[in-house]
Enzyme design. Structure first.
Site, PDB file in Angstrom:
ATOM      1  N   ASP A  82       0.811  -1.211   0.000  1.00 43.78           N
ATOM      2  CA  ASP A  82       0.000   0.000   0.000  1.00 43.78           C
ATOM      3  C   ASP A  82       0.853   1.273   0.000  1.00 43.78           C
ATOM      4  O   ASP A  82       1.930   1.289   0.580  1.00 43.78           O
ATOM      5  CB  ASP A  82      -0.902  -0.028   1.248  1.00 43.78           C
ATOM      6  CG  ASP A  82      -2.046   0.970   1.145  1.00 43.78           C
ATOM      7  OD1 ASP A  82      -2.282   1.513   0.044  1.00 43.78           O
ATOM      8  OD2 ASP A  82      -2.704   1.208   2.175  1.00 43.78           O
TER       9      ASP A  82
ATOM     10  N   ASN B 156     -10.655  -2.394  -6.900  1.00 42.49           N
ATOM     11  CA  ASN B 156      -9.811  -1.434  -7.630  1.00 42.49           C
ATOM     12  C   ASN B 156     -10.385  -1.019  -8.992  1.00 42.49           C
ATOM     13  O   ASN B 156      -9.966  -0.015  -9.563  1.00 42.49           O
ATOM     14  CB  ASN B 156      -8.381  -1.972  -7.825  1.00 42.49           C
ATOM     15  CG  ASN B 156      -7.555  -1.944  -6.558  1.00 42.49           C
ATOM     16  OD1 ASN B 156      -6.618  -2.739  -6.390  1.00 42.49           O
ATOM     17  ND2 ASN B 156      -7.866  -1.046  -5.635  1.00 42.49           N
TER      18      ASN B 156
ATOM     19  N   GLU C 110       0.198 -13.601  12.109  1.00 38.77           N
ATOM     20  CA  GLU C 110       0.698 -12.417  12.811  1.00 38.77           C
ATOM     21  C   GLU C 110       0.642 -11.248  11.829  1.00 38.77           C
ATOM     22  O   GLU C 110       0.911 -11.424  10.630  1.00 38.77           O
ATOM     23  CB  GLU C 110       2.161 -12.644  13.242  1.00 38.77           C
ATOM     24  CG  GLU C 110       2.342 -13.738  14.263  1.00 38.77           C
ATOM     25  CD  GLU C 110       1.816 -13.348  15.639  1.00 38.77           C
ATOM     26  OE1 GLU C 110       1.817 -12.143  15.956  1.00 38.77           O
ATOM     27  OE2 GLU C 110       1.405 -14.244  16.386  1.00 38.77           O
TER      28      GLU C 110
HETATM   29  C1  FPP Z   1      -1.971   0.288  -3.283  1.00 40.44           C
HETATM   30  O1  FPP Z   1      -1.474   1.579  -3.359  1.00 40.44           O
HETATM   31  C2  FPP Z   1      -1.476  -0.505  -4.370  1.00 40.44           C
HETATM   32  C3  FPP Z   1      -2.224  -0.992  -5.399  1.00 40.44           C
HETATM   33  C4  FPP Z   1      -3.663  -0.753  -5.545  1.00 40.44           C
HETATM   34  C5  FPP Z   1      -1.605  -1.774  -6.449  1.00 40.44           C
HETATM   35  C6  FPP Z   1      -0.419  -2.570  -6.067  1.00 40.44           C
HETATM   36  C7  FPP Z   1       0.403  -2.707  -7.255  1.00 40.44           C
HETATM   37  C8  FPP Z   1       1.757  -2.695  -7.286  1.00 40.44           C
HETATM   38  C9  FPP Z   1       2.653  -2.674  -6.120  1.00 40.44           C
HETATM   39  C10 FPP Z   1       2.483  -2.663  -8.547  1.00 40.44           C
HETATM   40  C11 FPP Z   1       2.035  -3.625  -9.510  1.00 40.44           C
HETATM   41  C12 FPP Z   1       2.147  -4.985  -9.029  1.00 40.44           C
HETATM   42  C13 FPP Z   1       2.557  -5.950  -9.803  1.00 40.44           C
HETATM   43  C14 FPP Z   1       2.514  -7.351  -9.324  1.00 40.44           C
HETATM   44  C15 FPP Z   1       3.050  -5.615 -11.135  1.00 40.44           C
HETATM   45  P1  FPP Z   1      -2.512   2.777  -3.509  1.00 40.44           P
HETATM   46  O2  FPP Z   1      -2.595   3.125  -4.955  1.00 40.44           O
HETATM   47  O3  FPP Z   1      -3.791   2.394  -2.860  1.00 40.44           O
HETATM   48  O4  FPP Z   1      -1.772   3.910  -2.719  1.00 40.44           O
HETATM   49  P2  FPP Z   1      -2.444   5.059  -1.879  1.00 40.44           P
HETATM   50  O5  FPP Z   1      -3.161   4.393  -0.738  1.00 40.44           O
HETATM   51  O6  FPP Z   1      -1.267   5.851  -1.436  1.00 40.44           O
HETATM   52  O7  FPP Z   1      -3.350   5.797  -2.806  1.00 40.44           O
END
Ligand code: FPP
Length: 235
Positions: free
Chosen positions: A14, A62, A201
């Protein structure tokens, strides 16, 4: 006292959006950096002797993000899956995708199948990527599959147990996570593996996912190893 490294670590990556915003960059640049961090963490986890890692890459919720961000994430996943064909070979990693794969574009589904098949004989760490994944959705899909079997007569109501139910989840054959790490200081599990995390955990890191590194990872493992796991029993 628990002394072993965790066998299975689940990670909620996150904070990509906030990381990008702080630098005046588009959110997708945060996700791109997040994907780089993931590769670094996978290499390091393998060195530490972790057997399974499961990461939350795209949730069923998402889809409600702006189209530009969803398209960006899907393209990132496309590139990532493709690059992982080589990465899996080089590091001898096994890849598995969990989630409602059928809800993804056909080309992505084909790429997933290829990566899973290509890496299935590798003997190193298993990396599970949750795509179009929601914990409640996984439970409902499992109930549907189990019910089909019940109706066909392949299973009797009296036979339903935790173990039998688990065999219908996307994570069948995968031991439950010992440790769940979430970055960015948010103290929630956000529909990530609700069944499987029942006795895990939890470790919450303050840093945003693109800033997570080997040192942070080791801190989480150390914290885990200092904890006493009782699984509901008294000491
Ligand atoms: C949360 O950050 C993250 C996601 C919704 C996507 C996770 C994806 C990746 C780490 C990269 C892609 C993964 C792969 C396997 C290629 P957020 O966008 O919710 O951040 P915020 O809470 O700061 O808005």
């Amino acid at each position: 006292m628990e002394r072993n490294v965790p066998q299975h670590i689940a990670i909620i990556m996150d904070g990509n959006g906030r990381w990008a915003k702080r630098r005046n960059l588009p959110r997708n640049e945060g996700h791109r950096r997040g994907a780089e961090t993931l590769r670094k963490v996978i290499r390091h986890a393998q060195k530490r002797g972790i057997a399974y890692i499961t990461v939350y890459a795209f949730s069923t919720e998402n889809w409600s993000r702006p189209k530009e961000e969803v398209d960006g994430l899907m393209n990132l996943l496309r590139t990532y899956l493709k690059q992982n064909l080589r990465f899996a070979k080089k590091e001898s990693l096994k890849f598995k995708i969990i989630g409602d794969i059928q809800g993804l574009d056909a080309d992505l589904q084909a790429q997933i199948k290829k990566l899973e098949e290509d890496s299935s004989q590798n003997v190193g760490m298993q990396v599970n990527i949750a795509m179009n994944y929601g914990g409640r959705d996984e439970v409902i899909r499992a109930i549907r599959k189990m019910s089909e079997n019940l109706l066909k007569g392949g299973l009797h109501i009296q036979e339903i147990s935790e173990e039998v139910f688990e065999s219908y989840l996307d994570t069948a054959q995968i031991p439950e996570p010992d440790l769940m790490i979430r970055t960015s200081g948010e103290l929630r599990t956000s529909n990530f593996m609700p069944w499987q995390l029942a006795y895990s955990e939890f470790y919450f890191a303050e840093c945003l996912w693109p800033d997570f590194d080997e040192k942070q990872f080791d801190l989480a493992i150390e914290a885990y190893m200092d904890r006493r796991r009782r699984f509901g029993k008294s000491e």
